[in-house]
Design an enzyme around this catalytic site. Structure first.
Site, mmCIF file in Angstrom:
data_model
loop_
_atom_site.group_PDB
_atom_site.id
_atom_site.type_symbol
_atom_site.label_atom_id
_atom_site.label_comp_id
_atom_site.label_asym_id
_atom_site.label_seq_id
_atom_site.Cartn_x
_atom_site.Cartn_y
_atom_site.Cartn_z
ATOM 1 C CG LEU A 27 -1.656 1.311 1.495
ATOM 2 C CD1 LEU A 27 -2.681 1.561 0.404
ATOM 3 C CD2 LEU A 27 -2.351 1.266 2.859
ATOM 4 C CD GLU A 28 3.088 4.883 -4.256
ATOM 5 O OE1 GLU A 28 2.264 4.478 -5.104
ATOM 6 O OE2 GLU A 28 4.176 5.394 -4.571
ATOM 7 C CB VAL A 29 0.105 6.088 2.750
ATOM 8 C CG1 VAL A 29 -0.430 7.384 3.357
ATOM 9 C CG2 VAL A 29 -0.761 4.913 3.201
ATOM 10 C CB THR A 87 4.423 2.328 -7.277
ATOM 11 O OG1 THR A 87 3.189 2.985 -7.024
ATOM 12 C CG2 THR A 87 5.017 1.826 -5.982
#
Ligand code: COA
Length: 718
Positions: free
Chosen positions: A463-465, A501
Site C-alpha cells: 500500500l502506497e500512502v 510506484t
C-alpha cells in the site's frame, strides 16, 4: 541461563523457552548453549522420564534461526559450521534417552520446525496463530539443521519438497492431516496433554508411527523406489526452474540436499545440507532477500511520520466510494479484518456487483479452508451496500475508488465531505493523479491523502500512502495503521504525479513502448524482462492493467515531466485503435473467452508505426534500457523527496511493481552494480537517446566514489 526455565512434574520436565527481552523466540547462540546445558542436566537426572518443550511467548513457539546472526557470517565455511552445529544439537535432542514432546503454539518456523522434527512427538494448538513452515528459501537459504533430511522421512518426499521449495505456511489442522504433527488440541490444554503424552511415550503406552502416513497409493509407488523418486526430483527441479528462471539457487540446493540424503544415506545428506546452507548463506541472493525481510519488518514498526508520532484513530467503520473492482477489493480485505464497510455506488446493480465481488474473494478463502463457514457468513455481513451516503457520517476513514478522472474525483469529494465527521480521513485510491489536485476541492485539505492499493487488492502486498504538505500527521498515521491492519506493507511517499510506484513503472513501460516503435517484437521485449526477473513482461502488464488506463497514466506523467516521459508512439496508436487489453479480449496478445492469454496478436503490428516486419533487438539492450529507465526514475524520486528513504523505494518496487526480489530493489541494484557504472551506462544511453536517460543528479553525485545507499556489510538497516 536466561532463555530456558525448567519445571518438574512427576518425572516429566517442562522446558519453557522464553528469550528475555526479545519479542520472539529465535535460535540464538545463547539459546543453543542453554539447550546444550539443559539437555546434559536432564540426561543425568534419573528422575526425569520425559520432557515437554514449550514456549513462553504468546504468539511464537520458535521463529527460526536468528536471522541477525547470518549477517555476521564472514563466509560460506563459517555458515556451514553454524549449520553443522545446529545439526549436532538436534541429533543430541533426538537421541536423548527419554521422549521429548514438542507442545507447539504460535509460529513454528525454520529452525523452530527443525527442532520440533527432532522431537519424538508433536502436538499443536488448534489456533490460527499456530503455523508451521520451513521459510528458508524465501530468505535465499535452505533448512540447515536437518530439515531437508527429517521432513521427507516424516511426511513423504513430495509433500516435503512442496514445503521446503515454497516455504509456505501450514496451519495446525493441515499439519496434522499431513502427519507433520501427531495431534491437535485446544491451546488451553496444550501443556496438560503434552505432559500426558510424554508420560505415555515414556511407559510405552503410545508409540508414534515411523513411516509417512496418508500419502495414497500413487505417493507410495512413486516415493518408495529409486525410479519413482528420480521422477519426483526431476519434476521438482523443472518446476523450480520454470518459476525462478534460474535466479534463485536455494530451491535447487535444497533439492540437492534432500536427494543426497535419499540416494547416499543421511550422513551424506546432512553434510550436503550444511555445505549447501553455507554456500547459500554467502550468496548475493540471500543478502538481498534478508534485506527485504528486515526492510518489511522495519516498516511494520514505522508509523509513517517522524517521531514523535501522534496516535492513530482506529477505523470502526470504513466508507468506500465506488463499488468497482478496486472498491470491492478494498472492502474485501477490510471485512476480513473485522471492519464494517459501507460500499457506495450510484445504482443498485453496481452495488450488487461490488458485494458479489467481495463475496467471491471470501468464497475463495472458504474453498481453500482459510476460513470457516461461520467466518465467511460473519465477514460477508460486515459489507453493507448503499446508493446514498447512509452510514458515512460514522466513518473515520473514507476511501474513494471511483474512475481515474480528476473532475469526477473532485466532484465526489465535494459531495461527500460535508456529510463526514470533521476528523474523518479522506483517502483517494488513485494511481496517478496528484493528491493536492484532488484536495483542491476539499474544505479540509488537511484530512485528504492518497491510499494507492494495487490490483488485485486481496493479493498484492503493498500500500502506497501519499501525503501532501497540507496533510495532518495524525491522518497519515491513521491511514498507515489501517493499511497495516489489512496486512499490507505500507510505504509513505510525498505527493507528486504518479507518486513513486506509478512513476517508476511508467518510465519502464514507456521504454518498452519505444522499443516497439523501433521495431522490437512484443514477445521479445516481454521475454527479455521476464528473464531479467520481472514476474511478467511490460507489454503483458499493459494488457493486464488495461491499455486505456496505461494511456491515461502516460498523459498525466507526460504533462508533468515533459519529454522524458513522452508516451511511445506505439502505445498512443494502440490506445487510439480501441484495444484495451485482456478485459476487452483484445490487446497486444490474444485472449480466449475465459480471458486466458495466448500468442501475440500479430494484427496489432499493423497498428504500430514500424509495421509488421520486426527486427531483432538484443535482449541485453531491452533489459538495460527498461530497467535503467526505472532505476533512474527511482533515484529522481529520492532526490526530489517523493521517497523518504531508499528502503521505501526498494520495498515499493519489489512489492508493488514486480522489481526482481533477488536484486533487492532499484537502490540495492545500484549498490551492487556501483553508482559509477550505472551512471556510465545511463550516459551511454543518453547519447543515443538524448534527454531520455539523463542520469539523476543523486546518482551522478555518487559516481566516482561509488558511494552506497546501504552499508556494504552487516545489518543493511542499522
Ligand atoms: N531472526 C531474527 N529476528 C527475528 C526472527 C528471526 N528468525 N523472527 C522475528 N524476528 C524479529 C523481527 O525482526 C522483529 O524484530 P524487531 O522488533 O527488532 O524489529 C521482531 O522479531 C518481531 O517480528 P515481527 O515480524 O514484527 O512480528 P510478527 O508478530 O508480525 O511476526 C513472525 C512474527 C515470527 C511470524 C515473523 O517475524 C517471521 O516470519 N519471522 C521470520 C521467520 C523466518 O523466516 N524464519 C526462518 C529463519 S531461517
Amino acid at each position: 541461563m536466561t532463555s530456558l526455565a525448567v519445571t518438574h512434574h512427576d518425572g516429566i520436565a517442562i522446558v519453557m523457552i522464553d528469550l528475555v527481552g526479545e519479542p520472539v523466540n529465535k535460535v540464538t547462540a545463547e539459546l543453543r548453549a542453554d539447550f546444550s546445558e539443559v539437555f546434559a542436566q536432564l540426561e543425568r537426572d534419573s528422575a526425569v522420564h520425559g520432557v515437554v518443550l514449550a514456549s513462553g511467548k504468546a504468539d511464537t513457539w520458535i521463529a527460526g534461526a536468528d536471522i541477525d546472526e547470518f549477517l555476521t557470517m564472514k563466509n560460506a565455511e563459517e555458515a556451514e559450521g553454524l549449520s553443522r552445529e545446529g545439526q549436532r544439537l538436534l541429533e543430541r535432542l533426538e537421541a536423548l534417552r527419554f521422549p521429548v514432546v514438542a507442545a507447539i503454539h504460535g509460529a513454528c518456523l525454520g529452525g523452530g520446525l527443525e527442532t520440533a522434527l527432532a522431537c519424538r512427538y508433536r502436538i499443536a494448538s488448534d489456533h490460527p496463530r499456530t503455523i508451521l513452515a520451513l521459510p528458508e528459501v524465501q530468505l535465499g537459504l535452505i533448512p540447515g539443521a536437518g530439515g531437508t533430511q527429517r521432513l521427507p522421512r516424516l511426511i513423504g518426499l513430495q509433500r516435503a519438497l512442496d514445503l521446503i521449495l515454497t516455504g509456505r505456511n501450514v496451519r495446525a489442522k493441515a499439519a496434522c492431516q499431513m502427519g507433520l504433527v501427531h495431534e491437535l488440541v485446544h491451546p488451553a490444554i496444550l501443556l496438560e496433554v503434552a505432559l500426558d503424552r510424554a508420560r505415555k511415550l515414556a511407559d510405552g503406552t503410545i508409540k508414534p508411527a515411523h513411516s509417512p502416513q496418508g500419502r495414497g497409493a500413487a505417493g507410495v509407488l512413486l516415493e518408495d523406489n529409486p525410479v519413482g523418486r528420480s521422477i519426483v526430483f526431476r519434476k521438482a527441479r523443472d518446476g523450480v526452474l520454470a518459476k525462478t528462471h534460474g535466479h534463485y539457487p536455494a530451491p535447487l540446493a535444497a533439492i540437492g540436499a534432500v536427494r543426497a540424503g535419499f540416494e547416499t544415506g543421511s550422513d551424506v545428506g546432512y553434510r550436503e545440507e550444511a555445505r549447501a546452507f553455507g554456500a547459500m548463506a554467502a550468496s548475493e541472493v540471500a543478502k538481498q532477500l534478508i534485506f527485504l525481510f528486515f526492510a518489511t519488518t522495519a516498516l511494520k514498526k514505522d508509523p509513517g511520520v517522524s517521531a514523535p508520532a501522534p496516535a492513530p484513530t482506529s477505523v470502526e467503520t470504513l466508507g468506500v466510494l465506488g463499488a468497482g473492482f478496486m472498491g470491492a477489493g478494498i472492502a474485501s480485505v477490510a471485512v476480513q479484518q473485522g471492519t464494517p464497510v459501507r460500499l457506495k455506488d450510484t445504482d443498485t446493480p453496481r452495488v450488487g456487483r461490488g458485494i458479489a465481488a467481495v463475496s467471491d474473494v471470501l468464497k475463495a478463502r472458504l474453498k481453500k479452508k482459510q476460513i470457516t463457514r461461520q467466518q465467511y457468513a460473519d465477514q460477508l455481513l460486515l459489507a453493507g451496500g448503499t446508493t446514498t451516503y447512509a452510514g458515512f457520517a460514522h466513518a473515520s476513514l473514507v476511501i474513494e475508488a471511483v474512475f481515474e478522472d480528476l473532475a469526477l474525483k473532485q466532484r465526489v469529494l465535494r459531495e461527500v465531505e460535508p456529510l463526514l465527521r470533521a476528523d474523518a480521513v479522506y483517502a483517494s485510491n488513485t494511481s496517478t493523479i496528484p493528491i493536492a489536485r484532488i484536495a483542491e476541492a476539499a474544505q479540509r485539505p488537511n484530512r485528504v491523502l492518497g491510499m494507492h492499493f494495487f490490483s488485485p487488492v486481496h493479493k498484492m502486498p503493498l500500500l502506497e500512502v501519499i501525503v501532501t504538505p497540507a496533510t495532518d500527521r495524525d491522518a497519515t498515521v491513521s491511514a498507515v495503521a489501517f493499511g497495516k491492519k489489512l496486512g499490507k506493507t505500507v510505504i509513505v511517499v510525498n505527493d507528486a504525479p504518479g507518486f513513486y510506484t506509478t512513476r517508476t513503472l511508467s518510465a519502464y513501460m514507456n521504454e518498452a513502448g519505444r522499443l516497439l516503435d523501433e521495431g522490437a517484437a512484443i514477445d521479445a521485449v516481454d521475454a527479455a524482462l521476464v528473464a531479467f526477473g520481472f514476474p511478467v513482461g511490460p507489454i503483458t502488464l499493459l494488457d493486464e492493467v488495461g491499455i486505456d488506463v496505461g494511456g491515461k497514466v502516460g498523459t498525466v506523467l507526460f504533462d508533468a515531466f515533459g519529454e522524458r516521459m513522452a508516451p511511445s508512439d506505439s502505445l498512443r496508436r494502440v490506445v487510439e485503435s480501441g484495444r484495451t487489453g485482456r478485459k476487452g479480449r483484445g490487446g497486444f496478445y490474444l485472449y480466449d473467452e475465459m480471458g486466458r492469454k495466448g500468442e501475440v496478436d500479430s494484427t496489432v503490428y499493423n497498428v504500430l508505426a514500424y509495421g509488421a516486419q520486426r527486427r531483432d533487438v538484443p535482449a541485453e539492450e531491452i533489459r538495460q534500457r527498461c530497467t535503467l529507465a526505472m532505476v533512474n526514475e527511482a533515484a529522481r524520486c529520492l532526490e526530489e523527496g517523493v521517497l523518504r528513504t531508499p528502503r521505501d523505494g526498494d520495498v515499493g518496487a519489489v512489492f508493488g511493481i514486480g522489481f526482481p526480489p533477488f536484486l533487492g530493489g532499484p537502490f540495492r541494484y545500484v549498490d551492487t552494480v556501483g553508482a559509477t557504472e550505472v551512471v556510465r551506462r545511463l550516459g551511454a544511453l543518453n547519447e543515443r537517446f538524448p534527454g531520455r536517460f539523463e542520469p539523476a543528479a543523486l546518482l551522478v553525485g555518487r559516481a566516482g566514489s561509488d558511494q552506497r545507499f546501504y552499508p556494504a556489510s552487516g545489518n543493511p538497516l542499522p
